[in-house]
Scaffold this motif. Structure first.
Motif, PDB file in Angstrom:
ATOM      1  N   GLY A 162       0.857  -1.273   0.026  1.00 23.01           N
ATOM      2  CA  GLY A 162       0.093  -0.113   0.100  1.00 23.01           C
ATOM      3  C   GLY A 162       0.644   1.208   0.010  1.00 23.01           C
ATOM      4  N   TRP A 163       2.144   1.177  -0.118  1.00 21.10           N
ATOM      5  CA  TRP A 163       2.995   2.368  -0.119  1.00 21.10           C
ATOM      6  C   TRP A 163       3.797   2.306  -1.132  1.00 21.10           C
ATOM      7  CZ3 TRP A 163       2.068   5.960   3.510  1.00 21.10           C
ATOM      8  CH2 TRP A 163       1.336   5.804   4.606  1.00 21.10           C
ATOM      9  N   LYS A 164       4.534   3.410  -1.740  1.00 21.85           N
ATOM     10  CA  LYS A 164       5.498   3.633  -2.835  1.00 21.85           C
ATOM     11  C   LYS A 164       6.793   4.297  -2.050  1.00 21.85           C
ATOM     12  CE  LYS A 164       4.514   2.557  -6.625  1.00 21.85           C
ATOM     13  NZ  LYS A 164       4.597   1.442  -7.174  1.00 21.85           N
ATOM     14  N   PRO A 165       7.855   3.685  -2.482  1.00 17.39           N
ATOM     15  CA  PRO A 165       9.100   4.323  -1.960  1.00 17.39           C
ATOM     16  C   PRO A 165       9.493   5.565  -2.657  1.00 17.39           C
ATOM     17  CG  PRO A 165       9.556   2.462  -3.279  1.00 17.39           C
ATOM     18  CD  PRO A 165       8.350   2.505  -3.238  1.00 17.39           C
ATOM     19  N   ILE A 166       9.941   6.570  -1.846  1.00 16.42           N
ATOM     20  CA  ILE A 166      10.465   7.639  -2.455  1.00 16.42           C
ATOM     21  C   ILE A 166      11.957   7.801  -2.608  1.00 16.42           C
ATOM     22  CG2 ILE A 166      10.227  10.457  -2.380  1.00 16.42           C
ATOM     23  CD1 ILE A 166       7.612   9.762  -0.802  1.00 16.42           C
ATOM     24  N   ALA A 167      12.492   7.840  -1.276  1.00 13.60           N
ATOM     25  CA  ALA A 167      14.077   7.943  -0.935  1.00 13.60           C
ATOM     26  C   ALA A 167      14.159   7.744   0.663  1.00 13.60           C
ATOM     27  CB  ALA A 167      14.491   9.404  -1.091  1.00 13.60           C
ATOM     28  N   LEU A 168      15.327   7.444   0.892  1.00 12.94           N
ATOM     29  CA  LEU A 168      15.960   7.334   2.206  1.00 12.94           C
ATOM     30  C   LEU A 168      16.057   8.691   2.712  1.00 12.94           C
ATOM     31  CD1 LEU A 168      18.621   4.500   2.042  1.00 12.94           C
ATOM     32  CD2 LEU A 168      16.286   4.365   3.197  1.00 12.94           C
ATOM     33  N   ALA A 169      15.685   8.937   4.077  1.00 11.83           N
ATOM     34  CA  ALA A 169      16.000  10.152   4.646  1.00 11.83           C
ATOM     35  C   ALA A 169      16.618  10.084   5.809  1.00 11.83           C
ATOM     36  CB  ALA A 169      14.535  10.882   5.041  1.00 11.83           C
ATOM     37  N   GLU A 170      17.482  11.044   6.180  1.00 13.70           N
ATOM     38  CA  GLU A 170      18.063  11.178   7.620  1.00 13.70           C
ATOM     39  C   GLU A 170      17.167  11.529   8.692  1.00 13.70           C
ATOM     40  OE1 GLU A 170      21.716  13.527   7.523  1.00 13.70           O
ATOM     41  OE2 GLU A 170      22.593  12.307   5.817  1.00 13.70           O
ATOM     42  N   VAL A 171      17.124  10.832   9.814  1.00 13.83           N
ATOM     43  CA  VAL A 171      16.142  11.113  10.792  1.00 13.83           C
ATOM     44  C   VAL A 171      17.028  11.478  12.137  1.00 13.83           C
ATOM     45  CG1 VAL A 171      14.410   9.831   9.779  1.00 13.83           C
ATOM     46  CG2 VAL A 171      16.081   8.780  11.469  1.00 13.83           C
ATOM     47  N   GLY A 172      18.279  11.526  12.049  1.00 11.81           N
ATOM     48  CA  GLY A 172      18.975  12.019  13.395  1.00 11.81           C
ATOM     49  C   GLY A 172      19.956  10.807  13.767  1.00 11.81           C
ATOM     50  N   GLU A 173      20.871  11.319  14.452  1.00 12.45           N
ATOM     51  CA  GLU A 173      21.810  10.214  15.264  1.00 12.45           C
ATOM     52  C   GLU A 173      22.632   9.356  14.385  1.00 12.45           C
ATOM     53  OE1 GLU A 173      19.859   8.627  18.621  1.00 12.45           O
ATOM     54  OE2 GLU A 173      19.707  10.510  19.605  1.00 12.45           O
ATOM     55  N   GLY A 174      22.674   9.543  12.945  1.00 10.43           N
ATOM     56  CA  GLY A 174      23.077   8.527  12.030  1.00 10.43           C
ATOM     57  C   GLY A 174      22.221   7.721  11.364  1.00 10.43           C
ATOM     58  N   ARG A 175      20.925   7.816  11.809  1.00 12.24           N
ATOM     59  CA  ARG A 175      19.991   6.896  11.332  1.00 12.24           C
ATOM     60  C   ARG A 175      19.129   7.271  10.300  1.00 12.24           C
ATOM     61  NH1 ARG A 175      15.660   6.527  13.996  1.00 12.24           N
ATOM     62  NH2 ARG A 175      15.119   4.259  13.468  1.00 12.24           N
ATOM     63  N   THR A 176      18.639   6.435   9.311  1.00  8.40           N
ATOM     64  CA  THR A 176      17.929   6.681   8.134  1.00  8.40           C
ATOM     65  C   THR A 176      16.663   6.150   8.147  1.00  8.40           C
ATOM     66  OG1 THR A 176      19.030   5.050   6.779  1.00  8.40           O
ATOM     67  CG2 THR A 176      19.802   7.046   6.851  1.00  8.40           C
ATOM     68  N   ALA A 177      15.451   6.482   7.599  1.00  5.26           N
ATOM     69  CA  ALA A 177      14.384   5.886   7.313  1.00  5.26           C
ATOM     70  C   ALA A 177      13.852   5.876   5.947  1.00  5.26           C
ATOM     71  CB  ALA A 177      13.411   6.505   8.438  1.00  5.26           C
ATOM     72  N   LEU A 178      13.085   5.036   5.438  1.00 13.61           N
ATOM     73  CA  LEU A 178      12.518   5.060   4.155  1.00 13.61           C
ATOM     74  C   LEU A 178      11.359   6.138   4.152  1.00 13.61           C
ATOM     75  CD1 LEU A 178      12.799   4.145   1.127  1.00 13.61           C
ATOM     76  CD2 LEU A 178      11.274   2.418   1.694  1.00 13.61           C
ATOM     77  N   LEU A 179      11.393   7.206   3.474  1.00  9.42           N
ATOM     78  CA  LEU A 179      10.381   7.967   3.174  1.00  9.42           C
ATOM     79  C   LEU A 179       9.482   7.469   1.990  1.00  9.42           C
ATOM     80  CD1 LEU A 179       8.793  10.745   3.255  1.00  9.42           C
ATOM     81  CD2 LEU A 179      10.412  11.625   1.594  1.00  9.42           C
ATOM     82  N   VAL A 180       8.052   7.206   2.188  1.00  9.51           N
ATOM     83  CA  VAL A 180       7.074   6.691   1.368  1.00  9.51           C
ATOM     84  C   VAL A 180       5.930   7.450   1.342  1.00  9.51           C
ATOM     85  CG1 VAL A 180       7.973   4.337   2.106  1.00  9.51           C
ATOM     86  CG2 VAL A 180       6.059   5.376   3.309  1.00  9.51           C
ATOM     87  N   HIS A 181       5.215   7.115   0.167  1.00  8.18           N
ATOM     88  CA  HIS A 181       4.001   7.906  -0.099  1.00  8.18           C
ATOM     89  C   HIS A 181       2.690   6.727  -0.345  1.00  8.18           C
ATOM     90  CE1 HIS A 181       3.637   7.463  -4.391  1.00  8.18           C
ATOM     91  NE2 HIS A 181       4.710   8.106  -4.559  1.00  8.18           N
ATOM     92  N   ALA A 182       1.601   6.973  -0.203  1.00  7.18           N
ATOM     93  CA  ALA A 182       0.694   5.855  -0.170  1.00  7.18           C
ATOM     94  C   ALA A 182       0.422   5.694  -1.618  1.00  7.18           C
ATOM     95  CB  ALA A 182      -0.793   6.427   0.314  1.00  7.18           C
ATOM     96  N   ASP A 183       0.012   4.326  -1.974  1.00  7.36           N
ATOM     97  CA  ASP A 183      -0.338   3.949  -3.399  1.00  7.36           C
ATOM     98  C   ASP A 183      -1.882   4.155  -3.612  1.00  7.36           C
ATOM     99  OD1 ASP A 183      -0.113   2.956  -5.624  1.00  7.36           O
ATOM    100  OD2 ASP A 183       0.028   0.765  -5.269  1.00  7.36           O
ATOM    101  N   ASP A 184      -2.015   5.600  -3.978  1.00  6.31           N
ATOM    102  CA  ASP A 184      -3.298   6.037  -3.689  1.00  6.31           C
ATOM    103  C   ASP A 184      -3.710   6.700  -5.220  1.00  6.31           C
ATOM    104  OD1 ASP A 184      -5.325   8.116  -3.405  1.00  6.31           O
ATOM    105  OD2 ASP A 184      -4.944   7.811  -1.255  1.00  6.31           O
ATOM    106  N   PRO A 185      -4.661   6.226  -5.837  1.00  6.35           N
ATOM    107  CA  PRO A 185      -4.970   6.662  -7.095  1.00  6.35           C
ATOM    108  C   PRO A 185      -5.306   8.333  -7.152  1.00  6.35           C
ATOM    109  CG  PRO A 185      -6.863   5.616  -6.240  1.00  6.35           C
ATOM    110  CD  PRO A 185      -5.678   5.362  -5.299  1.00  6.35           C
ATOM    111  N   ARG A 186      -5.618   8.995  -6.070  1.00  3.91           N
ATOM    112  CA  ARG A 186      -5.560  10.416  -6.108  1.00  3.91           C
ATOM    113  C   ARG A 186      -4.174  11.098  -6.062  1.00  3.91           C
ATOM    114  NH1 ARG A 186      -8.682  11.149  -0.410  1.00  3.91           N
ATOM    115  NH2 ARG A 186      -6.617   9.628  -0.008  1.00  3.91           N
TER     116      ARG A 186
END
Length: 307
Positions: A162-186
């Motif tokens: 239900g999600w689509k990947p965009i890019a890896l994002a830095e979230v502090g303290e050397g950690r990253t998280a995957l930025l995603v958006h909904a797989d939404d027709p709108r």
């Protein structure tokens, strides 16, 4: 005297009434949205027994940009609305160009959002390292609301169903998280519109899910540049085939952009001839390729800040 009728978010039948109300109504400034980079005034507008809340962006309040001519961001906002209406998707709130208390500017219906389209809930969870809370944010909505979210930050390198990947994002303290958006027709329709108008600033905060289930995009002042400036959070479909719906909409839009057609004539009053030619070229490229565009590599692909 009966109280004025307040118009809701537009449906097909209400759009004409709203345009007339916004264009001819008396504007009363009730506040200022201070987070905006340009002058953005919250107003009420009343005409013919109707009233609505709206946003007024006077040209005098626009900050100069190095890559866009001075004093014409308002025109680009109106042009984005016209193209949106031509697609039949109704992704941009009714928008007009008119005189107001501080001179000419863009006036757009205010949309009461059902919840922000940004990353607040998920970002906090990811930043604290609490993966369980991040998962809960995905389920509840990236905005912390009860409904499905539009954007999220997730641990790992997989977007999840239900999600689509965009890019890896830095979230502090050397950690990253995957930025995603909904797989939404709108959102997918909005990604096509952004590709057509060359939107240089599709942030999460510019996504407004309405209580009636519709999704609106706002803040299109940095659109329609002749050079490739597409900068968006909606890259999840990059390289994927366009839907049959989008293909049909683009074919119809190409016809509406032909010389002498009402849409082309009106756009020619709002953007330059070179920019209008570029709109036609982008539509032609989308139709020829049959796929959602990929980042060009010539311009930052994601706006900053992303929300």
């Amino acid at each position: 005297m009966p109280a004025p009728e307040r118009l809701p978010a537009p449906g097909v039948s209400a759009t004409g009434e709203l345009e007339e109300l916004l264009a001819k109504g008396e504007l009363t400034v009730v506040g200022r949205i201070r987070e905006a980079s340009n002058a953005v005034l919250l107003c009420s507008v009343a005409y013919g027994g109707l009233t609505a809340d709206c946003v007024y962006k006077p040209v005098k309040g626009e900050r100069p940009l190095w890559d866009f001519p001075d004093g014409n961001l308002a025109q680009r906002e109106v042009a984005a609305y016209l193209v949106s209406e031509a697609t039949g998707w109704g992704l941009v709130p009714p928008t007009v160009l008119r005189d107001g208390p501080y001179g000419e500017g863009m006036v757009q219906q205010w949309i009461e959002s059902a919840g922000p389209g940004g990353l607040e809930g998920a970002a906090d969870a990811a930043d604290s390292g609490e993966a369980d809370e991040a998962d809960e944010a995905d389920e509840a909505g990236a905005d912390g609301s009860d409904g499905p979210g539009l954007l999220a930050l997730v641990d790992g390198e997989e977007a999840g169903e239900g999600w689509k990947p965009i890019a890896l994002a830095e979230v502090g303290e050397g950690r990253t998280a995957l930025l995603v958006h909904a797989d939404d027709p709108r959102l997918r329709r909005l990604a096509v519109l952004d590709a057509v108008i060359n939107n240089g600033d599709r942030k999460g905060g510019h996504l407004l899910p309405a209580p009636d289930g519709r999704l609106y995009g706002i803040d299109h002042g940095v659109s329609f540049h002749a050079e490739d400036k597409l900068r968006t959070l909606l890259w999840g479909w990059a390289g994927e085939p366009l839907t049959a719906e989008a293909t049909g909409v683009l074919s119809d839009l190409a016809a509406r952009l032909a010389d002498g057609e009402p849409l082309a004539t009106r756009l020619g009053e709002l953007i330059t001839p070179v920019e209008l030619a570029a709109v036609r070229a982008r539509v032609a490229r989308l139709r020829a390729s049959g796929v959602h565009p990929r980042p060009s590599g010539q311009w930052p692909a994601i706006p900053w800040p992303p929300v």
